[in-house]
Motif scaffolding. Structure first.
Motif, mmCIF file in Angstrom:
data_model
loop_
_atom_site.group_PDB
_atom_site.id
_atom_site.type_symbol
_atom_site.label_atom_id
_atom_site.label_comp_id
_atom_site.label_asym_id
_atom_site.label_seq_id
_atom_site.Cartn_x
_atom_site.Cartn_y
_atom_site.Cartn_z
ATOM 1 N N LEU A 18 48.697 34.748 50.158
ATOM 2 C CA LEU A 18 48.230 34.397 48.715
ATOM 3 C C LEU A 18 46.859 33.667 48.966
ATOM 4 O O LEU A 18 45.853 33.356 48.204
ATOM 5 C CB LEU A 18 48.769 34.265 47.528
ATOM 6 C CG LEU A 18 49.565 35.422 47.698
ATOM 7 C CD1 LEU A 18 50.770 34.921 46.791
ATOM 8 C CD2 LEU A 18 49.205 36.793 47.308
ATOM 9 N N LEU A 22 43.812 34.405 46.551
ATOM 10 C CA LEU A 22 44.033 34.641 45.287
ATOM 11 C C LEU A 22 42.634 34.269 45.028
ATOM 12 O O LEU A 22 42.097 33.275 45.249
ATOM 13 C CB LEU A 22 44.871 33.652 44.989
ATOM 14 C CG LEU A 22 46.030 34.241 45.045
ATOM 15 C CD1 LEU A 22 47.672 33.143 44.247
ATOM 16 C CD2 LEU A 22 46.650 35.575 43.814
ATOM 17 N N SER A 31 49.474 27.578 46.375
ATOM 18 C CA SER A 31 50.137 28.897 47.489
ATOM 19 C C SER A 31 50.562 27.679 48.585
ATOM 20 O O SER A 31 51.101 28.527 49.414
ATOM 21 C CB SER A 31 48.884 30.369 47.368
ATOM 22 O OG SER A 31 50.317 31.252 47.791
ATOM 23 N N LYS A 86 47.014 41.619 43.025
ATOM 24 C CA LYS A 86 47.769 40.400 43.896
ATOM 25 C C LYS A 86 48.541 40.932 44.355
ATOM 26 O O LYS A 86 49.714 40.625 45.434
ATOM 27 C CB LYS A 86 48.004 39.095 42.800
ATOM 28 C CG LYS A 86 47.412 38.326 42.113
ATOM 29 C CD LYS A 86 47.462 37.524 40.674
ATOM 30 C CE LYS A 86 46.231 36.742 40.832
ATOM 31 N NZ LYS A 86 46.360 36.310 39.008
ATOM 32 N N VAL A 90 50.635 40.272 48.360
ATOM 33 C CA VAL A 90 52.270 40.345 48.575
ATOM 34 C C VAL A 90 52.546 41.328 50.008
ATOM 35 O O VAL A 90 53.307 40.958 50.507
ATOM 36 C CB VAL A 90 52.056 39.891 47.129
ATOM 37 C CG1 VAL A 90 54.343 40.173 47.898
ATOM 38 C CG2 VAL A 90 51.294 39.162 46.976
#
Lengths: 153, 107
Positions: A18, A22, A31, A86, A90
């Motif tokens: 992430l 991101l 993160s 997002k 993950v």
């Protein structure tokens, strides 16, 4: 039963992924902060408390710099990322973490050596390196200060 | 649990970020991830063998890593002050434009 090492590993890979995935700089840095904390915890579980504390201390300093740089240098029109993107990130990270849990490439070597204590390893065996590195860090910090000062003038 | 594979996974994520991201801050985070992946091996192998030499090496590696970060952050700030962007592609394009302008002035 799921061991805490497995949870740490999955969380570490997810936070690492992430941090790269991101789009918003501040979220990415947050993160990255989680990654540093989890890495420190992993070091602690491996029986390296000094390394864990050092990693945490260095990581906190690095994070502060990253947060400031992220706030200062982030453009106003930063692209907003959808929740779906997002969540996909993950999911991809969880899949990426599976090989490290399921597979094993390290040979199971049993070495019965007590080794040297930490203070002896750091100051007795690598003492000269530590002193030289202090000097290098001093020179580099002066160099960075010179770069920034010259540009400002 | 295999820490070598975990380290390789982190290395892969770092390389992915280094190759695909255009933001200099993201590139810096990717470099940090690669450094963390490399230095994790010190602790992993030291825990297998026993002893604390791996921790000592990790501390040395982390110090080098931090100085590297300081230098890159300084360069990022200088680039932002000079050119007003931290996008790698924009920076390379601006450099070309500047070089072309300098060539034009000389003529």
């Amino acid at each position: 039963m799921i061991s805490y090492e497995i949870v740490f590993t999955v969380a570490l890979v997810v936070s690492t992924f992430l941090a790269v995935h991101l789009e918003e700089s501040v979220h990415a840095v947050a993160s990255f902060g989680f990654m540093i904390i989890l890495l420190s915890g992993l070091y602690f579980s491996l029986g390296a408390p000094f390394a864990a504390v050092f990693q945490l201390a260095i990581g906190v300093g690095t994070l502060a710099v990253f947060f400031l740089a992220g706030e200062m240098l982030a453009s106003k029109k930063e692209p907003t990322q959808r929740l779906r993107g997002k969540l996909l990130g993950v999911l991809a990270a969880v899949i990426l973490s599976l090989p490290s849990i399921a597979l094993s490439v390290t040979p199971n070597v049993q070495i019965n050596s007590k080794g040297v204590p930490f203070s002896e390893a750091l100051w007795g065996l690598r003492g000269l390196d530590v002193a030289a590195q202090g000097f290098v860090i001093l020179v580099i910090s002066m160099g960075v200060a010179i770069i920034l000062k010259r540009r400002r003038s | 649990m295999d820490y070598v594979i975990l380290s390789m996974t982190l290395l892969a994520v770092g390389i992915y970020g280094l190759v695909t991201k255009r933001n200099l801050l993201k590139v810096l985070i990717s470099i940090e991830i690669i450094a963390a992946a490399a230095s994790m091996n010190f602790v992993a192998f030291a825990s297998m063998v026993g002893g604390s030499l791996g921790q000592a090496f990790l501390i040395l590696a982390l110090s080098v890593d931090t100085t590297l970060t300081a230098i890159i952050i300084a360069l990022v700030v200088v680039a932002y002050r000079d050119l007003g962007t931290i996008d790698i592609w924009a920076l390379s394009r601006l450099r070309e434009v500047r070089a072309a302008r300098r060539r034009g002035k000389r003529r």
